[in-house]
Design a protein around this motif. Structure first.
Motif, PDB file in Angstrom:
ATOM      1  N   ILE D  34      31.160  52.784  33.344  1.00 35.06           N
ATOM      2  CA  ILE D  34      31.446  52.041  34.578  1.00 35.06           C
ATOM      3  C   ILE D  34      32.932  51.764  34.774  1.00 35.06           C
ATOM      4  CG2 ILE D  34      29.154  50.952  34.651  1.00 35.06           C
ATOM      5  CD1 ILE D  34      30.678  48.331  33.801  1.00 35.06           C
ATOM      6  N   ASP D  35      33.678  51.703  33.686  1.00 31.99           N
ATOM      7  CA  ASP D  35      35.081  51.303  33.828  1.00 31.99           C
ATOM      8  C   ASP D  35      36.059  52.429  33.533  1.00 31.99           C
ATOM      9  OD1 ASP D  35      35.114  48.746  34.687  1.00 31.99           O
ATOM     10  OD2 ASP D  35      35.338  47.815  32.738  1.00 31.99           O
ATOM     11  N   GLY D  36      35.552  53.570  33.094  1.00 32.24           N
ATOM     12  CA  GLY D  36      36.479  54.619  32.669  1.00 32.24           C
ATOM     13  C   GLY D  36      37.320  54.072  31.526  1.00 32.24           C
ATOM     14  N   GLY D  99      37.760  47.410  40.079  1.00 35.39           N
ATOM     15  CA  GLY D  99      37.777  48.843  39.778  1.00 35.39           C
ATOM     16  C   GLY D  99      36.387  49.344  39.418  1.00 35.39           C
ATOM     17  N   ALA D 100      35.686  48.598  38.563  1.00 33.87           N
ATOM     18  CA  ALA D 100      34.329  48.982  38.172  1.00 33.87           C
ATOM     19  C   ALA D 100      33.403  48.996  39.385  1.00 33.87           C
ATOM     20  CB  ALA D 100      33.801  48.010  37.118  1.00 33.87           C
ATOM     21  N   ALA D 101      33.593  48.040  40.287  1.00 32.84           N
ATOM     22  CA  ALA D 101      32.756  47.981  41.495  1.00 32.84           C
ATOM     23  C   ALA D 101      32.911  49.260  42.310  1.00 32.84           C
ATOM     24  CB  ALA D 101      33.125  46.748  42.332  1.00 32.84           C
ATOM     25  N   LEU D 102      34.146  49.737  42.447  1.00 32.51           N
ATOM     26  CA  LEU D 102      34.360  51.015  43.152  1.00 32.51           C
ATOM     27  C   LEU D 102      33.682  52.153  42.381  1.00 32.51           C
ATOM     28  CD1 LEU D 102      38.154  50.621  44.033  1.00 32.51           C
ATOM     29  CD2 LEU D 102      36.251  50.534  45.655  1.00 32.51           C
ATOM     30  N   ASN D 103      33.816  52.129  41.059  1.00 29.53           N
ATOM     31  CA  ASN D 103      33.242  53.209  40.234  1.00 29.53           C
ATOM     32  C   ASN D 103      31.730  53.314  40.359  1.00 29.53           C
ATOM     33  OD1 ASN D 103      35.824  53.654  39.334  1.00 29.53           O
ATOM     34  ND2 ASN D 103      35.536  52.682  37.339  1.00 29.53           N
ATOM     35  N   VAL D 104      31.054  52.163  40.451  1.00 27.68           N
ATOM     36  CA  VAL D 104      29.585  52.227  40.508  1.00 27.68           C
ATOM     37  C   VAL D 104      29.074  52.415  41.930  1.00 27.68           C
ATOM     38  CG1 VAL D 104      29.297  50.896  38.380  1.00 27.68           C
ATOM     39  CG2 VAL D 104      29.244  49.701  40.599  1.00 27.68           C
ATOM     40  N   GLY D 105      29.989  52.463  42.900  1.00 26.18           N
ATOM     41  CA  GLY D 105      29.553  52.845  44.237  1.00 26.18           C
ATOM     42  C   GLY D 105      29.699  51.833  45.349  1.00 26.18           C
ATOM     43  N   ILE D 111      33.450  45.091  49.040  1.00 27.65           N
ATOM     44  CA  ILE D 111      34.132  44.231  48.067  1.00 27.65           C
ATOM     45  C   ILE D 111      34.903  43.111  48.778  1.00 27.65           C
ATOM     46  CG2 ILE D 111      36.009  44.205  46.363  1.00 27.65           C
ATOM     47  CD1 ILE D 111      35.006  47.096  45.574  1.00 27.65           C
ATOM     48  N   THR D 112      35.664  43.472  49.805  1.00 25.00           N
ATOM     49  CA  THR D 112      36.408  42.413  50.506  1.00 25.00           C
ATOM     50  C   THR D 112      35.454  41.484  51.259  1.00 25.00           C
ATOM     51  OG1 THR D 112      36.825  43.910  52.366  1.00 25.00           O
ATOM     52  CG2 THR D 112      38.556  43.717  50.700  1.00 25.00           C
ATOM     53  N   GLU D 113      34.327  42.036  51.708  1.00 22.05           N
ATOM     54  CA  GLU D 113      33.333  41.193  52.377  1.00 22.05           C
ATOM     55  C   GLU D 113      32.709  40.209  51.377  1.00 22.05           C
ATOM     56  OE1 GLU D 113      32.784  41.483  55.719  1.00 22.05           O
ATOM     57  OE2 GLU D 113      31.462  39.739  55.647  1.00 22.05           O
ATOM     58  N   ALA D 114      32.442  40.678  50.176  1.00 22.63           N
ATOM     59  CA  ALA D 114      31.881  39.788  49.142  1.00 22.63           C
ATOM     60  C   ALA D 114      32.854  38.649  48.835  1.00 22.63           C
ATOM     61  CB  ALA D 114      31.580  40.586  47.874  1.00 22.63           C
ATOM     62  N   ILE D 115      34.132  38.970  48.802  1.00 19.52           N
ATOM     63  CA  ILE D 115      35.140  37.930  48.525  1.00 19.52           C
ATOM     64  C   ILE D 115      35.238  36.948  49.700  1.00 19.52           C
ATOM     65  CG2 ILE D 115      37.588  37.507  48.086  1.00 19.52           C
ATOM     66  CD1 ILE D 115      37.638  40.276  46.642  1.00 19.52           C
ATOM     67  N   LEU D 116      35.191  37.483  50.931  1.00 21.53           N
ATOM     68  CA  LEU D 116      35.191  36.593  52.104  1.00 21.53           C
ATOM     69  C   LEU D 116      33.968  35.669  52.056  1.00 21.53           C
ATOM     70  CD1 LEU D 116      36.094  35.651  54.932  1.00 21.53           C
ATOM     71  CD2 LEU D 116      34.933  37.653  55.892  1.00 21.53           C
ATOM     72  N   HIS D 117      32.816  36.257  51.709  1.00 26.75           N
ATOM     73  CA  HIS D 117      31.593  35.452  51.590  1.00 26.75           C
ATOM     74  C   HIS D 117      31.776  34.336  50.550  1.00 26.75           C
ATOM     75  CE1 HIS D 117      27.272  34.776  52.065  1.00 26.75           C
ATOM     76  NE2 HIS D 117      27.224  34.599  50.767  1.00 26.75           N
ATOM     77  N   ALA D 118      32.415  34.669  49.444  1.00 25.42           N
ATOM     78  CA  ALA D 118      32.648  33.666  48.390  1.00 25.42           C
ATOM     79  C   ALA D 118      33.524  32.513  48.875  1.00 25.42           C
ATOM     80  CB  ALA D 118      33.271  34.325  47.163  1.00 25.42           C
ATOM     81  N   ALA D 119      34.388  32.773  49.870  1.00 28.47           N
ATOM     82  CA  ALA D 119      35.275  31.727  50.392  1.00 28.47           C
ATOM     83  C   ALA D 119      34.493  30.509  50.883  1.00 28.47           C
ATOM     84  CB  ALA D 119      36.142  32.265  51.529  1.00 28.47           C
ATOM     85  N   VAL D 120      33.307  30.765  51.435  1.00 30.46           N
ATOM     86  CA  VAL D 120      32.490  29.668  51.965  1.00 30.46           C
ATOM     87  C   VAL D 120      32.133  28.667  50.855  1.00 30.46           C
ATOM     88  CG1 VAL D 120      30.252  29.098  52.997  1.00 30.46           C
ATOM     89  CG2 VAL D 120      31.508  31.141  53.757  1.00 30.46           C
ATOM     90  N   TYR D 121      31.874  29.201  49.667  1.00 30.71           N
ATOM     91  CA  TYR D 121      31.357  28.369  48.582  1.00 30.71           C
ATOM     92  C   TYR D 121      32.437  27.941  47.596  1.00 30.71           C
ATOM     93  CZ  TYR D 121      27.333  30.334  50.787  1.00 30.71           C
ATOM     94  OH  TYR D 121      26.434  30.694  51.742  1.00 30.71           O
ATOM     95  N   ALA D 122      33.473  28.764  47.450  1.00 29.90           N
ATOM     96  CA  ALA D 122      34.517  28.466  46.465  1.00 29.90           C
ATOM     97  C   ALA D 122      35.859  28.108  47.107  1.00 29.90           C
ATOM     98  CB  ALA D 122      34.698  29.653  45.520  1.00 29.90           C
ATOM     99  N   GLY D 123      35.935  28.147  48.427  1.00 30.92           N
ATOM    100  CA  GLY D 123      37.167  27.794  49.112  1.00 30.92           C
ATOM    101  C   GLY D 123      38.086  28.985  49.346  1.00 30.92           C
TER     102      GLY D 123
END
Lengths: 144, 144, 144, 144, 144, 144
Positions: D34-36, D99-105, D111-123
């Motif tokens: 997964i990480d090369g 990097g691993a997230a890109l590798n597994v597809g 990825i940026t959407e997941a981080i934006l989503h996290a903003a709601v809960y983690a600021g």
């Protein structure tokens, strides 16, 4: 004066030395001025388990820091609410400090607004938990 | 009005709908008023990687929340400094917000005092890190 | 259009302007779709203490963010479970979001597996607390 | 079988027992898939300072947990991104795992959407820091 | 030996393979030695909801790590108390580990002193919460 | 004695009163005993920006707390390493305190073992970051 560390007076860590009793009494006076009886109850509740922790909450947190002239009490409570909301898991301390915020003159809407503002930086779950503590504190005031 | 969710207008999540551009523009005006060019630089830096994050920082954090009348800008910056000091690892955001704190009228000693106050609740390491950010911001102001 | 910030329409921060009611209604529809009545109960419970916080949970968190097309609901719930497990002290929010995870189609074993996975990065105590919330949610479903 | 705790075989804590080498090799194979080379470089960098930490990252985190069948790799990376964004101060680990997230597809926008989503809960500050890590990872991929 | 990853034996993730049962049994023996029945009760309570989490708490946390020779049990409990106090929201785990600290030979005053020490770095609210857990554990011992 | 809060002596918050200079000197002596010049350099670096923060790190953290007899210096450093590893984002403080841990007699392998132990409770990313700080401190010792 016997606080010179090289002198034969009581050690600095002796929380019942005259100097430390004086520092603690000063802190308890500050605490009682802003928190009424609630804060003192926390200190008292520590007497059997960790009197040194109770001493330092009074002597250091309230005597040394809270009473410093650089920031007025309302500003201190805004910082405290920001910190406690962000830390999470500090509901008992938030309860004391939201009460203190009311005591030093912050309005209810300023308190809930400060928590809403904190949501931007600490996320909504922390803000929700802090807001529910505020509701509990405000409700307690309505009863009395 | 086309914001009715049942209507055929642009979706609420479309950050480039007329409504969302208006919300974002309002936020950018608030941001520019308190942060000068620094905050806008953060938004711009997001354009290529996560324009939606940039949009929501402007539209929500500054347009929806910061501009609310319930708390004056100095109070908001005190809460923000409390939250960011407590969270830790937010040195880049602290840098922007300590600058903003100076811009809206907080004095340097009020800022360092707020961070010292936060040490009681968030511990000394967090306060040390925040104080070193303040030193960097203040030094930058002395140069300009 | 009256949302232009230079126009004489309602201020952006007015949560009861037509635009903001529309945004909130959209968010409430999303919330009700994924959470059933539980999420709405949280918003309602804020009406007396911080209606603006309730508004922004609905309008921003669910209307603006959750409904974006970039990530499917199951993926959003996996991210949310990761964040809430890591933050700690968010058991009430975990309860709502583990329920939502079931509603959008994640299986019970996927949820407990996600929490076990989080243990690697956030430590076992956070994972234990989250797992006990999952047990409570699953038990509640078995009763109904 | 010599793993019986009462038997005279190598102790469980001996990271170079045949059983533990086998567990570690299995974990290294998962990590490399997964990480090369990035993940392995982290393990190697621990050889001189804390080989046991390197062993347990490989044997436990990747061999025991990551390889479990209950959640596909993309889902695991979404949880990991949520946790690491929320924790803060984990930029080096986020770099490896984005990097691993890109590798597994996972796609960049997921990825940026997941981080934006996290903003709601983690600021927002946590989300900004994570997004800047994503930009760095994506830029590194464009070069190669 | 069937733990070779290329061989046809049970997968490493199979928590009920002979190797994993042996690792878990070893961990349960460690856990029982330091925690008596309390720790085992936590593992048992996971059987219905996340047996894999229970397995890894026993096999990894206690079998692989706790039993390593590099640090004596009292030192391990001091580190654990520091971590759990700092994390916050881990009161149930603190309860188990303050009990374990007494079991392995730390005195009550050493435990409350460690928590007071942690206040310097993690702030007073975290130390207060941990101290109240200690009081509860000590009171439970007085009864028995 | 002029520390009675009702008397006309210097205020408790005056960090340059004779009592507070004595408390600070005592703390600086403790700090210098365990940290050599590194800790003092941190205090000195605060002189221009927040002398009160520097005072309280010395007078409170080291004079009041560290010097208490209830816990030996090695135990204090184990707690500190646990707390700082768990908090995250405290790499500069970890650097000072891992150096102090070596100074008071902890071995390198005890320090890395304590950090590995912390991984169980605070997760691997925090432990990795702390281990890399340890490597840096140990390397600095090898040079001198």
């Amino acid at each position: 004066m016997t606080t010179n560390p090289d002198a034969a007076g009581p050690a600095q860590h002796d929380i019942d030395s005259p100097d430390n009793i004086a520092r603690r009494d000063r802190g308890l006076a500050v605490l009682s001025r802003i928190d009424g009886h609630q804060g003192e109850a926390v200190i008292d509740s520590l007497a059997d388990i960790s009197p040194a922790l109770g001493h330092h909450v009074a002597a250091f947190a309230f005597g040394d820091i809270y009473d410093r002239p650089g920031l007025d009490p309302c500003s201190r409570q805004l910082v405290t609410i920001g910190v406690l909301t962000a830390l999470g898991g500090c509901e008992p301390q938030l309860k004391v400090h939201i009460g203190a915020a009311l005591n030093v003159g912050l309005g209810r809407e300023e308190i809930t607004e400060a928590i809403l503002h904190a949501a931007v930086y600490a996320g909504f779950p922390r803000a929700l938990n802090a807001t529910f503590v505020a509701r509990e504190v405000f409700a307690g005031r309505d009863v009395h």
